[in-house]
Design an enzyme around this catalytic site. Structure first.
Site, short mmCIF file in Angstrom:
data_model
loop_
_atom_site.label_atom_id
_atom_site.label_comp_id
_atom_site.label_asym_id
_atom_site.label_seq_id
_atom_site.Cartn_x
_atom_site.Cartn_y
_atom_site.Cartn_z
N ARG A 11 -9.88 3.75 -2.55
CA ARG A 11 -9.71 3.14 -1.24
C ARG A 11 -9.62 4.27 -0.21
O ARG A 11 -8.58 4.49 0.41
CB ARG A 11 -8.45 2.25 -1.20
CG ARG A 11 -8.30 1.26 -2.34
CD ARG A 11 -9.46 0.32 -2.55
NE ARG A 11 -9.59 -0.78 -1.64
CZ ARG A 11 -9.03 -1.97 -1.81
NH1 ARG A 11 -8.27 -2.22 -2.83
NH2 ARG A 11 -9.25 -2.95 -0.96
N GLN A 37 -15.10 3.25 2.45
CA GLN A 37 -14.84 2.00 3.16
C GLN A 37 -16.07 1.09 3.29
O GLN A 37 -15.97 -0.11 3.09
CB GLN A 37 -14.31 2.31 4.55
CG GLN A 37 -12.99 1.65 4.80
CD GLN A 37 -12.26 2.26 5.98
OE1 GLN A 37 -12.75 3.18 6.63
NE2 GLN A 37 -11.09 1.74 6.27
N ASP A 52 -16.75 -0.97 0.20
CA ASP A 52 -15.58 -1.59 -0.42
C ASP A 52 -15.72 -3.11 -0.53
O ASP A 52 -15.38 -3.86 0.38
CB ASP A 52 -14.34 -1.20 0.39
CG ASP A 52 -13.06 -1.55 -0.32
OD1 ASP A 52 -13.09 -2.39 -1.23
OD2 ASP A 52 -12.02 -0.99 0.05
N SER A 67 -12.41 -5.11 -0.18
CA SER A 67 -11.94 -5.34 1.19
C SER A 67 -12.78 -6.39 1.91
O SER A 67 -12.24 -7.26 2.60
CB SER A 67 -12.03 -4.05 2.01
OG SER A 67 -11.05 -3.16 1.60
N TYR A 76 -1.63 1.37 -3.30
CA TYR A 76 -1.37 0.13 -4.01
C TYR A 76 0.13 -0.05 -4.26
O TYR A 76 0.89 0.92 -4.27
CB TYR A 76 -2.09 0.12 -5.35
CG TYR A 76 -3.56 -0.20 -5.23
CD1 TYR A 76 -3.98 -1.46 -4.85
CD2 TYR A 76 -4.51 0.77 -5.49
CE1 TYR A 76 -5.32 -1.77 -4.75
CE2 TYR A 76 -5.86 0.48 -5.39
CZ TYR A 76 -6.26 -0.79 -5.02
OH TYR A 76 -7.58 -1.09 -4.92
P1 NAD Z 1 -3.90 -6.01 -3.09
O1 NAD Z 1 -4.82 -7.16 -3.06
O2 NAD Z 1 -3.85 -5.14 -4.30
O3 NAD Z 1 -2.40 -6.55 -2.86
C1 NAD Z 1 -2.06 -7.29 -1.70
C2 NAD Z 1 -0.73 -6.85 -1.18
O4 NAD Z 1 0.33 -7.32 -2.04
C3 NAD Z 1 -0.52 -5.34 -1.09
O5 NAD Z 1 -0.30 -5.01 0.26
C4 NAD Z 1 0.69 -5.09 -1.95
O6 NAD Z 1 1.55 -4.08 -1.43
C5 NAD Z 1 1.39 -6.43 -1.93
N1 NAD Z 1 2.37 -6.67 -3.00
C6 NAD Z 1 2.27 -6.40 -4.32
N2 NAD Z 1 3.39 -6.82 -4.98
C7 NAD Z 1 4.20 -7.36 -4.04
C8 NAD Z 1 5.48 -7.96 -4.08
N3 NAD Z 1 6.18 -8.07 -5.22
N4 NAD Z 1 6.00 -8.39 -2.92
C9 NAD Z 1 5.32 -8.27 -1.76
N5 NAD Z 1 4.10 -7.73 -1.64
C10 NAD Z 1 3.55 -7.28 -2.78
O7 NAD Z 1 -4.08 -5.11 -1.79
P2 NAD Z 1 -5.44 -4.60 -1.10
O8 NAD Z 1 -5.79 -5.49 0.01
O9 NAD Z 1 -6.44 -4.37 -2.17
O10 NAD Z 1 -4.95 -3.22 -0.51
C11 NAD Z 1 -4.34 -2.25 -1.37
C12 NAD Z 1 -4.13 -0.94 -0.66
O11 NAD Z 1 -5.35 -0.29 -0.39
C13 NAD Z 1 -3.45 -1.05 0.69
O12 NAD Z 1 -2.62 0.08 0.83
C14 NAD Z 1 -4.55 -0.99 1.68
O13 NAD Z 1 -4.14 -0.54 2.95
C15 NAD Z 1 -5.41 0.03 0.99
N6 NAD Z 1 -6.81 -0.05 1.40
C16 NAD Z 1 -7.41 1.09 1.87
C17 NAD Z 1 -8.74 1.06 2.24
C18 NAD Z 1 -9.41 2.30 2.73
O14 NAD Z 1 -8.74 3.21 3.16
N7 NAD Z 1 -10.72 2.37 2.62
C19 NAD Z 1 -9.46 -0.12 2.13
C20 NAD Z 1 -8.81 -1.27 1.64
C21 NAD Z 1 -7.49 -1.20 1.27
#
Ligand code: NAD
Length: 359
Positions: free
Chosen positions: A114, A119, A122, A125, A219
Site C-alpha cells: 500500500r 496507488q 491498487d 482500494s 494495517y
Molecule cells: P482494511 O480493509 O484492511 O480494514 C478496514 C479498517 O478496519 C482498517 O482501517 C483497520 O484499521 C480497521 N480495523 C481492523 N480491526 C479493527 C477493530 N477491531 N476495530 C476497529 N477497526 C478495526 O483496510 P484498507 O482499506 O485495506 O486499508 C488498510 C491500510 O492501508 C490503511 O492504513 C490505509 O490507509 C492504507 N492504504 C494505503 C494506500 C496507499 O498508500 N497506497 C492505499 C490504500 C490503503
C-alpha cells in the site's frame, strides 16, 4: 505476448476498449466473448484491437491469462502465466501447489504494497471505495427515516446518526458519502492515525482509550480478546444511539473482528440498520448472515452484502481496468515476458514462479 482476458462470474471486467487499444500496440489480445457486457463494453468495441474468443480457446492459446479471481484447477495449464486481480492469497495459498505442479507462474495484484507508487494499481482500494459508497446507499434505503435534517411544514426532522466502524478506504468513503447525504457522522478505528482523516470528512472520532493496534504498512493487528471486550464496552453507547452502523473492520489474513455483539443489537432502536461489509470474512456483527438480510425481534435490520462493487459494474470495471493497465505497464515492459524482477511491487505480487529459487 499473447494476453488472454477472461469473463468474471460477477460481471466486472478489467479491460476497457481504450486500454485494449493501448495494449494492442505491443501485445496480441484475446478477450472472452461478452466479457465487458455489464460495463456496457460490447464485443464490437474491441474488434479492432483484439480477437474475441471462447474461454477454452483463450485458456489454450494465451500465454498470460488474466482473470478477476483464481481459476479452477481444471482450467489451469502447464507453463503459462496466470494473473488474478484478486488472488485472495491470504486464504488461498494452498493453490500454490497446483501452480508448482504445472510449472506455471501465479501473480496476484491484490498483494501489492500500500505505497504511493502502487496507488494507481491498487485494486483493493478502488473496489473498497465503491463498497463504502454503496454501503451508505444501502443503509439509507433500508432506513425508514430521513438521513438529512429536514425542516418542513409538517415539522422538523433531525438528521440520522451514521456510525462507521473501521476507517480504511471503504470506511472513509462511507463517511464522506453519509456526510454528503446530510447525516451526523461518527467513526471509530483502532488505528489512532485515522483520527485526522475522520475529522477531515466532517465526522466525529469516537475515542476508545487504551485500545490501539497498528502494524507496519498501515494495517490493523488482531486484538487480544480482553482488548476486543474493552472496545465492545466503549462502543456500546455510540452503537445503540446510531440509526445506521456501517462496519468495515478487517485484519488481513484473519477472520473479521466481532465488534458488534448481540447484546448491542438488542439495545438498538427499532428500524436501525447495520451494514456489515466484513460479512464475507465472518462479519463484524455477531448476527450477520452473508447476503441474507436479518431482521431482529426488536426491529433492527442487519445487511451483510459480500460484493457491493459488482452492483456498480460500470465504475468497478473502469477502475479495475485502470489498475490493471498501470500494473501491466510495470510488469510487461516489452513484448515478451521480461518482468522487473527487482521491483518491490513485482516481488510482492509474485505468488509462484517456477524459475525462482524461493519455495
Ligand atoms: P482494511 O480493509 O484492511 O480494514 C478496514 C479498517 O478496519 C482498517 O482501517 C483497520 O484499521 C480497521 N480495523 C481492523 N480491526 C479493527 C477493530 N477491531 N476495530 C476497529 N477497526 C478495526 O483496510 P484498507 O482499506 O485495506 O486499508 C488498510 C491500510 O492501508 C490503511 O492504513 C490505509 O490507509 C492504507 N492504504 C494505503 C494506500 C496507499 O498508500 N497506497 C492505499 C490504500 C490503503
Amino acid at each position: 505476448m499473447r494476453l488472454g482476458f477472461l469473463t468474471s462470474a460477477d460481471g466486472r471486467f478489467f479491460l476497457s476498449p481504450a486500454h485494449a487499444k493501448a495494449l494492442a500496440a505491443t501485445h496480441e489480445l484475446y478477450i472472452e466473448k461478452g466479457a465487458g457486457k455489464a460495463a456496457y463494453w460490447e464485443d464490437s468495441a474491441y474488434h479492432e484491437f483484439a480477437q474475441l474468443k471462447t474461454r477454452d480457446e483463450i485458456l489454450e492459446k494465451a500465454e498470460l491469462i488474466i482473470s478477476l479471481e483464481p481459476l479452477d484447477q481444471a482450467e489451469l495449464r502447464e507453463k503459462k502465466y496466470y494473473l488474478n486481480l484478486f488472488s485472495y492469497y491470504a486464504w488461498e495459498s494452498h493453490r500454490v501447489e497446483t501452480y508448482k505442479k504445472l510449472q506455471s507462474t501465479w501473480l496476484g495484484i491484490d498483494r501489492l504494497p500500500r505505497s504511493t507508487r502502487a496507488q494507481s494499481m491498487d485494486v483493493l482500494s478502488s473496489q473498497a471505495s465503491i463498497a463504502g459508497y454503496r454501503a451508505v446507499l444501502l443503509g439509507a434505503q433500508a432506513l425508514k427515516k430521513f438521513i438529512p435534517m429536514l425542516t418542513t411544514a409538517a415539522g422538523t426532522y433531525p438528521p440520522a446518526r451514521v456510525l462507521v466502524i473501521g476507517v480504511g478506504v471503504a470506511g472513509l468513503q462511507a463517511l464522506a458519502t453519509a456526510k454528503r447525504l446530510g447525516a451526523q457522522t461518527y467513526a471509530y478505528d483502532l488505528r489512532p492515525a485515522v483520527k485526522e482523516e475522520v475529522q477531515s470528512v466532517g465526522a466525529k472520532f469516537v475515542e476508545v482509550p487504551g485500545v490501539s493496534a497498528q502494524e507496519e504498512g498501515g494495517y490493523a493487528k488482531e486484538l487480544p480478546p480482553q482488548m476486543l471486550q474493552n472496545q465492545q464496552q466503549a462502543l456500546f453507547d455510540t452503537v445503540i444511539k446510531s440509526d445506521v452502523v456501517i462496519t468495515t473492520a478487517q485484519v488481513p489474513g484473519k477472520a473479521a473482528p466481532r465488534i458488534i455483539t448481540k447484546q448491542m443489537v438488542d439495545h438498538m432502536q427499532p428500524g436501525s440498520v447495520i451494514v456489515d461489509l466484513a460479512a464475507a470474512r465472518g462479519g463484524n456483527c455477531e448476527l450477520t448472515q452473508p447476503d441474507t438480510p436479518v431482521i431482529t425481534p426488536n426491529g433492527v435490520q442487519i445487511l451483510g452484502p459480500t460484493n457491493l462493487p459488482a452492483q456498480q459494474p460500470v465504475d468497478a470495471s473502469m477502475m479495475l481496468s485502470r489498475n490493471l493497465y498501470a500494473y501491466l505497464q510495470l510488469i510487461l515492459p516489452s513484448s515478451t515476458w521480461n518482468p522487473p524482477v527487482e521491483d518491490e511491487i513485482y516481488q510482492a505480487t509474485l505468488l509462484y514462479d517456477p524459475n525462482s529459487k524461493l519455495p
